[in-house]
Each structure stands twice: as structure tokens, then as C-alpha cells.
Scaffold this active site. Structure first.
Site, mmCIF file in Angstrom:
data_model
loop_
_atom_site.group_PDB
_atom_site.id
_atom_site.type_symbol
_atom_site.label_atom_id
_atom_site.label_comp_id
_atom_site.label_asym_id
_atom_site.label_seq_id
_atom_site.Cartn_x
_atom_site.Cartn_y
_atom_site.Cartn_z
ATOM 1 N N LYS A 167 0.969 -0.996 -0.210
ATOM 2 C CA LYS A 167 0.049 0.282 -0.113
ATOM 3 C C LYS A 167 0.797 1.109 -0.003
ATOM 4 O O LYS A 167 1.548 1.800 0.851
ATOM 5 C CB LYS A 167 -1.038 0.038 1.232
ATOM 6 N N GLU A 183 9.975 1.185 10.433
ATOM 7 C CA GLU A 183 11.083 2.145 10.233
ATOM 8 C C GLU A 183 10.225 3.376 10.513
ATOM 9 O O GLU A 183 9.561 3.923 9.731
ATOM 10 C CB GLU A 183 11.652 1.984 8.941
ATOM 11 N N CYS A 221 13.602 10.730 6.923
ATOM 12 C CA CYS A 221 13.578 10.162 8.322
ATOM 13 C C CYS A 221 14.827 10.624 8.968
ATOM 14 O O CYS A 221 14.715 10.971 10.455
ATOM 15 C CB CYS A 221 13.141 8.817 8.245
ATOM 16 N N GLU A 258 9.895 15.735 15.596
ATOM 17 C CA GLU A 258 10.195 15.766 13.815
ATOM 18 C C GLU A 258 9.290 16.575 13.311
ATOM 19 O O GLU A 258 8.106 16.681 12.959
ATOM 20 C CB GLU A 258 9.807 14.250 13.591
HETATM 21 P P1 NAD Z 1 2.492 8.430 7.738
HETATM 22 O O1 NAD Z 1 2.789 7.657 9.022
HETATM 23 O O2 NAD Z 1 1.620 9.415 7.907
HETATM 24 O O3 NAD Z 1 2.161 7.505 6.649
HETATM 25 C C1 NAD Z 1 2.788 6.219 6.131
HETATM 26 C C2 NAD Z 1 1.927 5.355 5.445
HETATM 27 O O4 NAD Z 1 1.186 5.005 6.363
HETATM 28 C C3 NAD Z 1 1.142 5.722 4.301
HETATM 29 O O5 NAD Z 1 1.097 4.772 3.351
HETATM 30 C C4 NAD Z 1 -0.163 5.746 4.991
HETATM 31 O O6 NAD Z 1 -1.233 5.790 4.163
HETATM 32 C C5 NAD Z 1 -0.288 4.883 6.369
HETATM 33 N N1 NAD Z 1 -1.217 5.069 7.229
HETATM 34 C C6 NAD Z 1 -1.431 6.408 7.931
HETATM 35 N N2 NAD Z 1 -2.500 6.381 8.648
HETATM 36 C C7 NAD Z 1 -2.685 5.024 9.031
HETATM 37 C C8 NAD Z 1 -3.403 4.246 9.681
HETATM 38 N N3 NAD Z 1 -4.557 4.861 10.624
HETATM 39 N N4 NAD Z 1 -3.479 2.966 9.527
HETATM 40 C C9 NAD Z 1 -2.690 2.236 8.720
HETATM 41 N N5 NAD Z 1 -1.898 2.957 7.811
HETATM 42 C C10 NAD Z 1 -1.872 4.118 7.859
HETATM 43 O O7 NAD Z 1 3.907 8.888 7.291
HETATM 44 P P2 NAD Z 1 4.045 9.887 6.168
HETATM 45 O O8 NAD Z 1 3.704 11.124 6.582
HETATM 46 O O9 NAD Z 1 3.745 9.285 4.765
HETATM 47 O O10 NAD Z 1 5.899 9.651 6.024
HETATM 48 C C11 NAD Z 1 6.473 10.543 6.955
HETATM 49 C C12 NAD Z 1 7.215 9.711 8.051
HETATM 50 O O11 NAD Z 1 7.636 8.520 7.689
HETATM 51 C C13 NAD Z 1 8.228 10.477 8.947
HETATM 52 O O12 NAD Z 1 7.762 10.502 10.423
HETATM 53 C C14 NAD Z 1 9.447 9.759 8.621
HETATM 54 O O13 NAD Z 1 10.320 9.909 9.644
HETATM 55 C C15 NAD Z 1 8.885 8.430 8.324
HETATM 56 N N6 NAD Z 1 9.924 7.959 7.476
HETATM 57 C C16 NAD Z 1 10.701 6.695 8.057
HETATM 58 C C17 NAD Z 1 11.653 6.234 7.644
HETATM 59 C C18 NAD Z 1 12.618 5.244 8.154
HETATM 60 O O14 NAD Z 1 13.342 4.366 7.454
HETATM 61 N N7 NAD Z 1 12.773 5.354 9.483
HETATM 62 C C19 NAD Z 1 11.949 6.448 6.175
HETATM 63 C C20 NAD Z 1 11.037 7.622 5.454
HETATM 64 C C21 NAD Z 1 10.137 7.926 6.401
#
Ligand code: NAD
Length: 493
Positions: free
Chosen positions: A189, A265, A299, A397
Site C-alpha cells: 500500500k 522504520e 527520516c 520531528e
Molecule cells: P505516515 O505514517 O502518515 O504514513 C505512512 C503510511 O502509513 C502511508 O502509506 C499511510 O497511508 C499509512 N497510514 C497512515 N495512517 C494509517 C492508519 N491509521 N492505519 C494504517 N496505515 C496508515 O507517514 P508519512 O507522513 O507518509 O511519512 C513521513 C514519516 O515517515 C516521517 O515520520 C518519517 O520519519 C517516516 N519515515 C521513516 C523512514 C525510516 O526508514 N525510518 C523512512 C522514510 C520516512
């Protein structure tokens, strides 16, 4: 090659795949819903993508399960799987311009990055994992005569993968390459902000010879498609990259459903420690990279800069000068190094942190949000100085081009501030003193410590965090661990 392309002309003729990809073909969502994906560079709608919900996740998991059980992929030898994944990597290389454009249009990443880093990187990560998979040997336990105890790595079954929008193609690849190489089926997804490159990747995978049903891509929203995947009783493991808040939800989804394995992650607030003996010019240039690459939507962005007080002012001036190498602009322009943030609501959030910073600390540079081409998602490089370690901009963050500088006097103090964070994804250290570099690295609580560079990363080394940055590792030989069970087969003779 990519420098000679007329990117605007290519973008204008780009084809968008906008269905769900299940069982080897594109289809509409069961409920018929669609959502618009918007180009943050100009606020224009790119296309309306099928909006997957729980019924579509059910169909995708069922397709993945059928494929897994009949062995069309799981039953192939590692060398056979390698051949298909290498063909996929070659197809990605052939299609770098198109894949790069999809990410650039979907989330605002400069084309100079997506065409030279993200898209070729995806091919490289597939190649690396494909090349590794037929070189991994299983084990025989040292039981002695009369017993043969084989310890075998076996694929788990159906993997759910939920990924964010900041590196759409690469975050998907980091999950897919080891999951597929080990013989699993996957339901991916992508983030609702950036589903387009994953849909093209699925089509390329079929073209490369990946059997139908092995890779399914279901775009949709987190709270319905993402949640349904997290709660699904027939998903064996859920791998996630995204925010810490949503990562925690996946742990509860697993706990309230089938206890699927969950690998996370998540977020970061990575410290960059600059000691007085550092090469300040190089450190400043790379500190700018550490917070401005991908507009700070990384991230592991080095978003906290801890600098020795004796060089604080000199270093801050060098850093401000270094931001000049990061022009903000149209992501289709090769000169642009920072594009717009991914969407309006995220730009609003980053701007609100800049407002908080103005109250908490001293604004040393930037702080402005701009409207260009009908989009107000553009934020200039922003640097706050004299930030107290307990300030919100030093602890939370922000995920944008906003840096918090905090001075320190002693090494111990720098370490204490660096480790005083709920996150532990990455850290950087700048010093010419080898002994200090190693002892500080030993004591930094982070998944990756980069010395005299920032954000060192390779397919060869594991990537992931400690504390609330998550657990489990992407990349390297260790990434296979998440996608396999260890199975003991014990024979008496
Ligand atoms: P997010 O957590 O909002 O979304 C990530 C994914 O989760 C998306 O596909 C989203 O649709 C899904 N999602 C959102 N709400 C959900 C729910 N209630 N239930 C199930 N799935 C859900 O994150 P984002 O805004 O897309 O990305 C930014 C974040 O990602 C930052 O916190 C960043 O640090 C993190 N990130 C971490 C890494 C790593 O390797 N540690 C790498 C890239 C990004």
C-alpha cells in the site's frame, strides 16, 4: 543521459496508471471510489487513482495467498527468482526517466534527484538483493552422529507493506526486493500522496516475469486500506515505513488480529555533532545537505546540529553560506535542489513549527514560505540558532528544511543532548580526532552513525533505528531476516 531530456515535455506526455494492481492486472476498486493525486509544484490534479478499501485488500491478500501456496514463486529456486528480479532491475533502468517523473510530479522531489538517485537506486537495490539471494546458505546444527538438524530459512507467506511518500519508489523497493527475493507474496500500500511509481513498478515486475498475484499494489488511504492490511488475519508480516504514531497503530493492529510480525522504520530527530577540531567547511556543506536534501523530508535528516560553542558563530555563518547551493524552485528544472513540500497540509505543519521556533529560539536564516505557480508548498531553508535542548523544534520531528542549532561546551554534554531524544535513527560526528570519533560513535544511541559525513547509506549496510525510530532493518543481508522464518527439520538416523 538524463541531463539532455526535456523534462517538461516528457511530463506532459506521461501516462498515469491509476487502477489497483491485483493478480497481475489493473482494476477498479470494489466500491468504485477514486482519489485525486496532486502535483505539489502547481496544485494541479495529476489523475484520479482507484481508492482501495478493505474489500480490495481482501482480494489482494487472497491473490497473494494463492500464489504463495501453489508455489509459482515461493517454489522457484533462489537462482530462478534472481533472474526475474534482475530483469526487473533492467526494466527499471530502461524506464528511469518515467519512474523519476512519476515521483517528481507526485511529491515534488527535484528531477535531478529522482532521475539520478531514486530511480537508479531502485534498480540497484533490486540487483543487490537478487544477487545476494543465491549466495545465502542454510545451516546444519552441530548435533553429532545419529541426528541431522537442518536450520532452514523459509519465506513467511503474504507480506503487507505500507510505505510513505518521501521516497515513494525507493521505500517500496526497500521492502519489495528482499520480500520477493526470499519467495514471499506482497500486498503493497503506497502512500495516498504518491501512488504512481509503485503502480508502474508492479507492471514492470509482471513484464519481467513475476507471476501474477505475487506482487499486488493497492493504493488507498491509511485509515481504510492501510488499517485493513494491518488487521488482516491472513497477512503473515507487516513491514512499515512512516511516522512513529502510525507505527504504533500497526503494533495494536497486529495485537488485536493474528499477531502478525510487525517491522517498523519510523521517525527521527537525528543529531549532527560538530566538534571544534572538525573540517568546518566540509562539515557546513554536508550539514546543509543533511537538512535540505529532499527538502528535509527525510527520516534520518540531520535536523539537530550540536556545535562546540568556540566555533558556533563561525560555523553558523559557513552553514548559512552553504544553503546558497540549495535553490528552491520548480522540481522539473535541473538546477533546482529543493522542490515544494509534498502537500499543503504538510507545508502548513512545517510553517507552524517555524512559528514555534520564532518564539523558542533565534531565527538565523530563512523562515519564509512562498507561493509559486499556484502552490504555497515552498519553504526556504530555515535555521534556528541558540535552540534549547528541550525546545519543541529540537525534540519533535518537523520533516522539512528546518534546522535547530544548539551549542555545547564538553563532549559529555554533546552526547547527553544527542541521546536525549525519543528517536534513535541516525547521528553524525565531525572531528579529526580518531579516538574521539570512535568513542563518541560508541556512545551515540542510533542505528547508523556517520563520521565526517552525513547519512551514510548503502545496499550493503543495514538501515533502521532504535527507540521510537523503530526496529528491524532494511537493506543488506540482514534485511532478509524480516521476511523469513527459521525452520528446524530434525532427522534421526
Ligand atoms: P505516515 O505514517 O502518515 O504514513 C505512512 C503510511 O502509513 C502511508 O502509506 C499511510 O497511508 C499509512 N497510514 C497512515 N495512517 C494509517 C492508519 N491509521 N492505519 C494504517 N496505515 C496508515 O507517514 P508519512 O507522513 O507518509 O511519512 C513521513 C514519516 O515517515 C516521517 O515520520 C518519517 O520519519 C517516516 N519515515 C521513516 C523512514 C525510516 O526508514 N525510518 C523512512 C522514510 C520516512
Amino acid at each position: 543521459m538524463t541531463t539532455t531530456i526535456d523534462w517538461r515535455a516528457r511530463a506532459a506526455s506521461l501516462k498515469f496508471r491509476n487502477g489497483l494492481y491485483i493478480d497481475g492486472r489493473f482494476r477498479d476498486a470494489a466500491k468504485g471510489g477514486r482519489f485525486e493525486t496532486v502535483n505539489p509544484a502547481n496544485a494541479q490534479v495529476l489523475t484520479a487513482v482507484a481508492r482501495g478499501t478493505a474489500e480490495d485488500i481482501d482480494a489482494a491478500v487472497a491473490a497473494g495467498r494463492r500464489a504463495f501456496e501453489d508455489g509459482r514463486w515461493s517454489g522457484k529456486s533462489p537462482a530462478e527468482r534472481k533472474a526475474v528480479l534482475l530483469r526487473l532491475a533492467a526494466l527499471i533502468r530502461e524506464n528511469v526517466p518515467e519512474l523519476a517523473l512519476l515521483d517528481t510530479l507526485d511529491m515534488g522531489k527535484p528531477i535531478g534527484d529522482s532521475s539520478t538517485i531514486d530511480a537508479p537506486g531502485s534498480a540497484h537495490f533490486f540487483e543487490w538483493h537478487a544477487e545476494a539471494i543465491d549466495k545465502l546458505y542454510d545451516e546444519i546444527a552441530p548435533t553429532g552422529r545419529g541426528d541431522l538438524a537442518m536450520i532452514r530459512r523459509v519465506p513467511l507467506g503474504v507480506i503487507g507493506a505500507v510505505v510513505p511518500w518521501n521516497f515513494p519508489l525507493d521505500m517500496a523497493t526497500w521492502k519489495l526486493a528482499p520480500a520477493l527475493a526470499t519467495g514471499n507474496s506482497v500486498v503493497l500500500k503506497p502512500a495516498e500522496q504518491s501512488p504512481l511509481s509503485a503502480l508502474m513498478l508492479a507492471e514492470l515486475a509482471s513484464e519481467a516475469g513475476l507471476p501474477d498475484g505475487v506482487l499486488n499494489v493497492v493504493p488507498g488511504f491509511g485509515e481504510d486500506a492501510g488499517r485493513a492490511l494491518g488487521l488482516h488475519p491472513d497477512v503473515d508480516a507487516l513491514v512499515f515505513t512512516g511516522s512513529t504514531k502510525v507505527g504504533k497503530l500497526f503494533m495494536t493492529y497486529a495485537g488485536t488480529s493474528n499477531m502478525k510480525q510487525v517491522w517498523l522504520e519510523t521517525g527521527g530527530k537525528s543529531p549532527n555533532l560538530v566538534f571544534a577540531d572538525a573540517d568546518l567547511d566540509r562539515a557546513a556543506e554536508m550539514a546543509a545537505f543533511g537538512i535540505l536534501f529532499n527538502s528535509g523530508e527525510v527520516c534520518s535528516a540531520n535536523s539537530r546540529l550540536l556545535v562546540h560553542r568556540s566555533v558556533q558563530e563561525e560555523f553558523t555563518q559557513k552553514l548559512i553560506a552553504a544553503t546558497a547551493a540549495w535553490p528552491l524552485g520548480d522540481p522539473l528544472d535541473l538546477a533546482t535542489r529543493m522542490g515544494p513540500l509534498v502537500e499543503k497540509s504538510h507545508a502548513d505543519r512545517v510553517a507552524s513549527y517555524i512559528d514555534i521556533g520564532r518564539k523558542e529560539a533565534r531565527l538565523a536564516h530563512g523562515g519564509t514560505r512562498e507561493t509559486r505557480d499556484g502552490s504555497d508548498c515552498y519553504i526556504q531553508p530555515t535555521i534556528f540558532n541558540e535552540v534549547a535542548p528541550d525546545a519543541r523544534i529540537a525534540r519533535e520531528e518537523i520533516f522539512g528544511p528546518v534546522l535547530a542549532i544548539t551549542p555545547f561546551d564538553r563532549d559529555e554534554e554533546a552526547l547527553r543532548i544527542a541521546n536525549d531524544s525519543e528517536y534513535g535513527l541516525a547521528a553524525s560526528v565531525w572531528t579529526k580526532d580518531l579516538s574521539r570519533a570512535l568513542s563518541v560513535s560508541d556512545r551515540l544511541n542510533a542505528g547508523t552513525v556517520s563520521v565526517n559525513t552525513v547519512d551514510a547509506l548503502s545496499a550493503m549496510t543495514p538501515f533502521g533505528g532504535v527507540k521510537q525510530s523503530g526496529f528491524g532493518r532494511d537493506l543488506s543481508i540482514h534485511s532478509f531476516d524480516k521476511y523469513c522464518a527459521l525452520k528446524t527439520v530434525w532427522v534421526k538416523y
